[in-house]
Design a protein around this motif. Sequence first.
Motif, PDB file in Angstrom:
ATOM      1  N   LEU A 239       0.826  -1.199   0.000  1.00  0.00           N
ATOM      2  CA  LEU A 239       0.000   0.000   0.000  1.00  0.00           C
ATOM      3  C   LEU A 239       0.865   1.255   0.000  1.00  0.00           C
ATOM      4  O   LEU A 239       1.961   1.279   0.566  1.00  0.00           O
ATOM      5  CB  LEU A 239      -0.918   0.022   1.230  1.00  0.00           C
ATOM      6  CG  LEU A 239      -1.990  -1.058   1.333  1.00  0.00           C
ATOM      7  CD1 LEU A 239      -2.751  -0.904   2.649  1.00  0.00           C
ATOM      8  CD2 LEU A 239      -2.949  -1.002   0.149  1.00  0.00           C
ATOM      9  N   ASP A 240       0.348   2.298  -0.624  1.00  0.00           N
ATOM     10  CA  ASP A 240       1.050   3.581  -0.650  1.00  0.00           C
ATOM     11  C   ASP A 240       0.715   4.370   0.618  1.00  0.00           C
ATOM     12  O   ASP A 240       0.088   5.425   0.580  1.00  0.00           O
ATOM     13  CB  ASP A 240       0.651   4.363  -1.902  1.00  0.00           C
ATOM     14  CG  ASP A 240       1.491   5.629  -2.081  1.00  0.00           C
ATOM     15  OD1 ASP A 240       2.583   5.692  -1.486  1.00  0.00           O
ATOM     16  OD2 ASP A 240       1.041   6.544  -2.806  1.00  0.00           O
ATOM     17  N   ALA A 241       1.112   3.801   1.744  1.00  0.00           N
ATOM     18  CA  ALA A 241       0.872   4.427   3.049  1.00  0.00           C
ATOM     19  C   ALA A 241       1.950   3.949   4.001  1.00  0.00           C
ATOM     20  O   ALA A 241       2.539   2.872   3.808  1.00  0.00           O
ATOM     21  CB  ALA A 241      -0.515   4.057   3.587  1.00  0.00           C
ATOM     22  N   GLN A 245       0.600   4.310   9.959  1.00  0.00           N
ATOM     23  CA  GLN A 245      -0.804   4.536   9.615  1.00  0.00           C
ATOM     24  C   GLN A 245      -1.540   3.225   9.394  1.00  0.00           C
ATOM     25  O   GLN A 245      -2.649   3.023   9.902  1.00  0.00           O
ATOM     26  CB  GLN A 245      -0.903   5.395   8.356  1.00  0.00           C
ATOM     27  CG  GLN A 245      -2.341   5.665   7.896  1.00  0.00           C
ATOM     28  CD  GLN A 245      -2.412   6.415   6.575  1.00  0.00           C
ATOM     29  OE1 GLN A 245      -1.392   6.863   6.050  1.00  0.00           O
ATOM     30  NE2 GLN A 245      -3.603   6.561   6.040  1.00  0.00           N
ATOM     31  N   ILE A 246      -0.916   2.322   8.639  1.00  0.00           N
ATOM     32  CA  ILE A 246      -1.566   1.036   8.347  1.00  0.00           C
ATOM     33  C   ILE A 246      -1.807   0.256   9.632  1.00  0.00           C
ATOM     34  O   ILE A 246      -2.894  -0.286   9.853  1.00  0.00           O
ATOM     35  CB  ILE A 246      -0.700   0.207   7.380  1.00  0.00           C
ATOM     36  CG1 ILE A 246      -0.580   0.905   6.024  1.00  0.00           C
ATOM     37  CG2 ILE A 246      -1.302  -1.189   7.188  1.00  0.00           C
ATOM     38  CD1 ILE A 246       0.449   0.277   5.111  1.00  0.00           C
ATOM     39  N   GLU A 249      -4.661   1.834  11.738  1.00  0.00           N
ATOM     40  CA  GLU A 249      -5.987   1.582  11.163  1.00  0.00           C
ATOM     41  C   GLU A 249      -6.381   0.119  11.346  1.00  0.00           C
ATOM     42  O   GLU A 249      -7.538  -0.186  11.676  1.00  0.00           O
ATOM     43  CB  GLU A 249      -5.993   1.964   9.682  1.00  0.00           C
ATOM     44  CG  GLU A 249      -5.877   3.460   9.440  1.00  0.00           C
ATOM     45  CD  GLU A 249      -5.836   3.812   7.965  1.00  0.00           C
ATOM     46  OE1 GLU A 249      -5.967   2.899   7.114  1.00  0.00           O
ATOM     47  OE2 GLU A 249      -5.661   5.007   7.650  1.00  0.00           O
ATOM     48  N   GLU A 284      -9.897  -0.101   1.751  1.00  0.00           N
ATOM     49  CA  GLU A 284     -10.156   1.322   1.913  1.00  0.00           C
ATOM     50  C   GLU A 284      -9.111   2.168   1.176  1.00  0.00           C
ATOM     51  O   GLU A 284      -9.421   3.235   0.653  1.00  0.00           O
ATOM     52  CB  GLU A 284     -10.168   1.694   3.403  1.00  0.00           C
ATOM     53  CG  GLU A 284     -10.700   3.079   3.711  1.00  0.00           C
ATOM     54  CD  GLU A 284     -12.179   3.256   3.352  1.00  0.00           C
ATOM     55  OE1 GLU A 284     -12.588   4.412   3.132  1.00  0.00           O
ATOM     56  OE2 GLU A 284     -12.923   2.254   3.268  1.00  0.00           O
ATOM     57  N   HIS A 285      -7.886   1.653   1.112  1.00  0.00           N
ATOM     58  CA  HIS A 285      -6.825   2.391   0.431  1.00  0.00           C
ATOM     59  C   HIS A 285      -6.831   2.163  -1.077  1.00  0.00           C
ATOM     60  O   HIS A 285      -6.455   3.051  -1.836  1.00  0.00           O
ATOM     61  CB  HIS A 285      -5.456   1.982   0.997  1.00  0.00           C
ATOM     62  CG  HIS A 285      -5.146   2.614   2.314  1.00  0.00           C
ATOM     63  ND1 HIS A 285      -4.489   3.816   2.430  1.00  0.00           N
ATOM     64  CD2 HIS A 285      -5.425   2.213   3.585  1.00  0.00           C
ATOM     65  CE1 HIS A 285      -4.361   4.136   3.707  1.00  0.00           C
ATOM     66  NE2 HIS A 285      -4.918   3.181   4.433  1.00  0.00           N
TER      67      HIS A 285
END
Length: 331
Positions: A239-241, A245-246, A249, A284-285
């Motif tokens: 994921l681009d996060a 943060q991941i 969440e 969600e991402h």
Amino acid sequence: MNQAMKSRCELFVQNRNEIRSRFGWESSYMYPLSASIFTGRNMPVNIERMEECKKLLMQETGPFSNFRGISRLAIISLLAADADPERRLKNSLRAYGELKNEFYSSPYLPVTAIITADMVQPEEYSEVARRTRRIYDLMKKEHPLLTSGEDSSMAVLLALSNKDERLAVEEMEESYKVLREHFFSGNAVQSLSHVLTLGEGTPGAKCRKSIELFEKLKSAGCRYGTGYELPTLGILALLDAGTEQIASEAAEVNDYLKTQKGFGAFGIGAKQRVMYAGMLVADEHMTGETKALNTAAISGTISIIAAQEAALLAAIAASTAAASASSGASD
């Protein structure tokens, strides 16, 4: 938890409960998997349509078909979530025929066929099957004892990604060596290396992010499974996060699911629950243009399919293990 994520979680739980109430006697591992198929498309489950697709599957396949095996409920869900289930099943059976020319029949082959039918035109099935076999053979050469039928599904994703076959397998092996120092299940590590190879970036960077994410999840109270669940960790790493943060969440979603019937101590188990928490975060991402099937977004699209694929393989494996344990206890 923001409202969008809360709504996604509520839809997931609602879908799981509806499917479980109408499709009894299935493996408990398959209910959340089937629910995630609809939830990933932001769709409430349509039980009547699922019943129609169940009848369609019975009409078009024989009693001993692998399409009616452990993965049956997931296949029914995939058909029901499609705008044209008859066409999807017809194409999947055609792709299955081509794959059977290259592989022995197994519970995983129908899933491989459905992925093939989703991604390419019927006239390409034969070439994709041959390319999948070549990649599988390269995997088998590196790990003859670890590589088995379930790896055909990841091999087809690599075949569809148009990555160079040998370079892809070399990248897998590089990732495997790094990951094996941190995780102990050789088979799960191999599958995780397959997932990471589908994404962009260097093997080292993707492995480091996976390991960092695993540790941050553990610190947040979410001990990620290192068995069948491990490959889905790769989806989160792609994921681009950021990992902070991941993990944050996923912990919020896990805490929510823990309060829902069927997801607690006497439900699917903490490891599977954390896996689905991660998948809901990934859903969600991965929205909007990321889900569009075009050249620019092909890696993202394959990653989305890989997320469902990895979870399906985990559910099949867990269901098989549970069935074998039950059979052994009754002998």
